[in-house]
Design a protein around this motif. Structure first.
Motif, PDB file in Angstrom:
ATOM      1  N   ASN A 134       0.827  -1.213   0.000  1.00  0.00           N
ATOM      2  CA  ASN A 134       0.000   0.000   0.000  1.00  0.00           C
ATOM      3  C   ASN A 134       0.858   1.259   0.000  1.00  0.00           C
ATOM      4  O   ASN A 134       0.570   2.229   0.710  1.00  0.00           O
ATOM      5  N   GLY A 135       1.938   1.233  -0.768  1.00  0.00           N
ATOM      6  CA  GLY A 135       2.800   2.399  -0.887  1.00  0.00           C
ATOM      7  C   GLY A 135       3.763   2.603   0.267  1.00  0.00           C
ATOM      8  O   GLY A 135       4.464   3.598   0.314  1.00  0.00           O
ATOM      9  N   VAL A 136       3.824   1.642   1.197  1.00  0.00           N
ATOM     10  CA  VAL A 136       4.710   1.760   2.351  1.00  0.00           C
ATOM     11  C   VAL A 136       5.795   0.686   2.254  1.00  0.00           C
ATOM     12  O   VAL A 136       5.488  -0.507   2.157  1.00  0.00           O
ATOM     13  N   ALA A 137       7.056   1.110   2.296  1.00  0.00           N
ATOM     14  CA  ALA A 137       8.170   0.168   2.224  1.00  0.00           C
ATOM     15  C   ALA A 137       8.320  -0.557   3.552  1.00  0.00           C
ATOM     16  O   ALA A 137       8.107   0.015   4.621  1.00  0.00           O
ATOM     17  N   GLY A 138       8.682  -1.836   3.461  1.00  0.00           N
ATOM     18  CA  GLY A 138       8.886  -2.634   4.664  1.00  0.00           C
ATOM     19  C   GLY A 138       9.877  -3.744   4.392  1.00  0.00           C
ATOM     20  O   GLY A 138      10.499  -3.807   3.336  1.00  0.00           O
TER      21      GLY A 138
END
Length: 83
Positions: free
Chosen positions: A46-50
């Protein structure tokens, strides 16, 4: 030097040797290839790097661009990073 570090270095050396052999084999011919480093530790949700929980090993892919459609000619497990 720990065993893990030695293992990483050995895989890296094997990857470099494979690339050298590939390049030597194509020295007399014209080749259209691309090399892709595939970092399996980074994920985008969802557009969040992890960071992936149980990532597959990192790889490099040698892609034959002369083939139609292009195809992965080889994939070698080596440590990589997009950072």
């Amino acid at each position: 030097m720990g065993l893990e570090t030695m293992g990483i270095r050995n895989r890296l050396r094997a990857g470099v040797a494979a690339l050298a052999l590939l390049a030597a084999g194509a020295a007399g011919a014209s080749a259209e290839i691309a090399i892709s480093a595939n970092d399996n530790k980074a994920v985008l949700r969802n557009g969040v790097a992890g960071v992936a929980q149980n990532p597959a090993p990192d790889t490099i892919s040698i892609i034959d661009l002369a083939a139609r459609p292009p195809r992965v000619a080889a994939e070698i497990q080596v440590p990589t990073s997009v950072v």
